[in-house]
Motif scaffolding. Structure first.
Motif, PDB file in Angstrom:
ATOM      1  N   ILE A  18       0.839  -1.204   0.000  1.00 34.08           N
ATOM      2  CA  ILE A  18       0.000   0.000   0.000  1.00 34.08           C
ATOM      3  C   ILE A  18       0.870   1.248   0.000  1.00 34.08           C
ATOM      4  O   ILE A  18       0.565   2.235  -0.664  1.00 34.08           O
ATOM      5  CB  ILE A  18      -0.969  -0.015   1.212  1.00 34.08           C
ATOM      6  N   PHE A  19       1.971   1.192   0.739  1.00 33.02           N
ATOM      7  CA  PHE A  19       2.903   2.324   0.809  1.00 33.02           C
ATOM      8  C   PHE A  19       3.375   2.733  -0.584  1.00 33.02           C
ATOM      9  O   PHE A  19       3.576   3.911  -0.870  1.00 33.02           O
ATOM     10  CB  PHE A  19       4.094   1.944   1.698  1.00 33.02           C
ATOM     11  N   GLN A  20       3.532   1.747  -1.461  1.00 33.61           N
ATOM     12  CA  GLN A  20       4.040   2.005  -2.824  1.00 33.61           C
ATOM     13  C   GLN A  20       3.017   2.694  -3.732  1.00 33.61           C
ATOM     14  O   GLN A  20       3.379   3.258  -4.750  1.00 33.61           O
ATOM     15  CB  GLN A  20       4.430   0.687  -3.499  1.00 33.61           C
ATOM     16  N   PHE A  23       3.417   6.184  -5.243  1.00 35.92           N
ATOM     17  CA  PHE A  23       4.592   6.439  -6.078  1.00 35.92           C
ATOM     18  C   PHE A  23       4.369   6.115  -7.555  1.00 35.92           C
ATOM     19  O   PHE A  23       5.287   6.181  -8.348  1.00 35.92           O
ATOM     20  CB  PHE A  23       5.802   5.646  -5.564  1.00 35.92           C
ATOM     21  N   HIS A  24       3.135   5.742  -7.922  1.00 38.30           N
ATOM     22  CA  HIS A  24       2.861   5.352  -9.307  1.00 38.30           C
ATOM     23  C   HIS A  24       1.878   6.307  -9.963  1.00 38.30           C
ATOM     24  O   HIS A  24       0.869   6.672  -9.378  1.00 38.30           O
ATOM     25  CB  HIS A  24       2.333   3.916  -9.351  1.00 38.30           C
ATOM     26  N   ASP A  25       2.197   6.686 -11.189  1.00 45.06           N
ATOM     27  CA  ASP A  25       1.371   7.653 -11.915  1.00 45.06           C
ATOM     28  C   ASP A  25       0.159   7.019 -12.572  1.00 45.06           C
ATOM     29  O   ASP A  25      -0.891   7.623 -12.666  1.00 45.06           O
ATOM     30  CB  ASP A  25       2.203   8.357 -13.000  1.00 45.06           C
ATOM     31  N   VAL A  32       1.434  -3.480 -12.149  1.00 48.57           N
ATOM     32  CA  VAL A  32       2.648  -4.254 -12.445  1.00 48.57           C
ATOM     33  C   VAL A  32       3.557  -4.255 -11.226  1.00 48.57           C
ATOM     34  O   VAL A  32       4.102  -5.292 -10.828  1.00 48.57           O
ATOM     35  CB  VAL A  32       3.381  -3.679 -13.688  1.00 48.57           C
ATOM     36  N   SER A  33       3.723  -3.097 -10.618  1.00 46.10           N
ATOM     37  CA  SER A  33       4.582  -2.972  -9.449  1.00 46.10           C
ATOM     38  C   SER A  33       4.082  -3.833  -8.287  1.00 46.10           C
ATOM     39  O   SER A  33       4.864  -4.534  -7.642  1.00 46.10           O
ATOM     40  CB  SER A  33       4.661  -1.508  -9.026  1.00 46.10           C
ATOM     41  N   ILE A  34       2.786  -3.787  -8.027  1.00 47.08           N
ATOM     42  CA  ILE A  34       2.212  -4.568  -6.921  1.00 47.08           C
ATOM     43  C   ILE A  34       2.330  -6.065  -7.209  1.00 47.08           C
ATOM     44  O   ILE A  34       2.698  -6.847  -6.333  1.00 47.08           O
ATOM     45  CB  ILE A  34       0.734  -4.173  -6.670  1.00 47.08           C
ATOM     46  N   GLU A  39       4.923 -11.045  -5.844  1.00 46.21           N
ATOM     47  CA  GLU A  39       5.592 -12.232  -6.367  1.00 46.21           C
ATOM     48  C   GLU A  39       6.921 -12.474  -5.642  1.00 46.21           C
ATOM     49  O   GLU A  39       7.280 -13.605  -5.329  1.00 46.21           O
ATOM     50  CB  GLU A  39       5.853 -11.992  -7.859  1.00 46.21           C
ATOM     51  N   LEU A  40       7.643 -11.395  -5.358  1.00 44.54           N
ATOM     52  CA  LEU A  40       8.960 -11.515  -4.722  1.00 44.54           C
ATOM     53  C   LEU A  40       8.886 -11.535  -3.200  1.00 44.54           C
ATOM     54  O   LEU A  40       9.845 -11.889  -2.531  1.00 44.54           O
ATOM     55  CB  LEU A  40       9.856 -10.352  -5.163  1.00 44.54           C
TER      56      LEU A  40
END
Length: 151
Positions: A18-20, A23-25, A32-34, A39-40
């Motif tokens: 959620i913190f991230q 940071f995404h437009d 994709v980032s989530i 995944e990692l």
């Protein structure tokens, strides 16, 4: 052999996802980032405090926050102190509030558990004095926006 994450570990993982979000437009970039993040996650990166296999609960929380972010942010803004701008709330505290609100309103987690877990996350990831207002805002949300909590 890895263990299944506890609910608390799932919440920590969700919090970091959620913190991230801020940071995404674009939604596509965020998604994709989530996906990559989840995944990692828990694969034993030494930087990673949370290890183990996700039960999928972190994804449920993140999805609830993404799907209902406008409404969740609206609820948080509604209960912020009058002189406090939502944009001034530190990102980590905003993420904790979003997580707690999502659990209360959209995932039907009992009020005591959702608020207590958010306060526990605040002890680790937020400013010391923020525990009180995180507790207060989530309590207001629970009292006024969760069915069955109107007592």
């Amino acid at each position: 052999m890895s263990h299944k994450m506890s609910r608390r570990e799932e919440r920590e993982l969700a919090l970091r996802g959620i913190f991230q979000l801020d940071f995404h437009d674009t939604a596509a970039d965020r998604d994709v980032s989530i996906d990559k993040f989840l995944e990692l996650a828990g694969q034993g990166d030494p930087e990673d405090e949370v290890t183990g296999e996700s039960t999928g609960y972190a994804r449920q929380i993140i999805d609830a926050v993404i799907t209902h972010q406008e409404d969740i942010d609206g609820l948080i803004k509604k209960y912020l102190k009058q002189d406090w701008e939502f944009s001034r709330v530190p990102k980590s505290e905003k993420a904790i509030l979003r997580l707690g609100a999502a659990e209360l309103v959209y995932l039907n987690i009992p009020k005591e558990i959702a608020i207590n877990e958010a306060v526990e996350l605040a002890k680790t990831y937020a400013e010391l004095e923020s525990k009180g207002y995180i507790n207060g805002i989530l309590n207001q949300i629970a009292q006024n926006h969760v069915h069955g909590s109107e007592d």
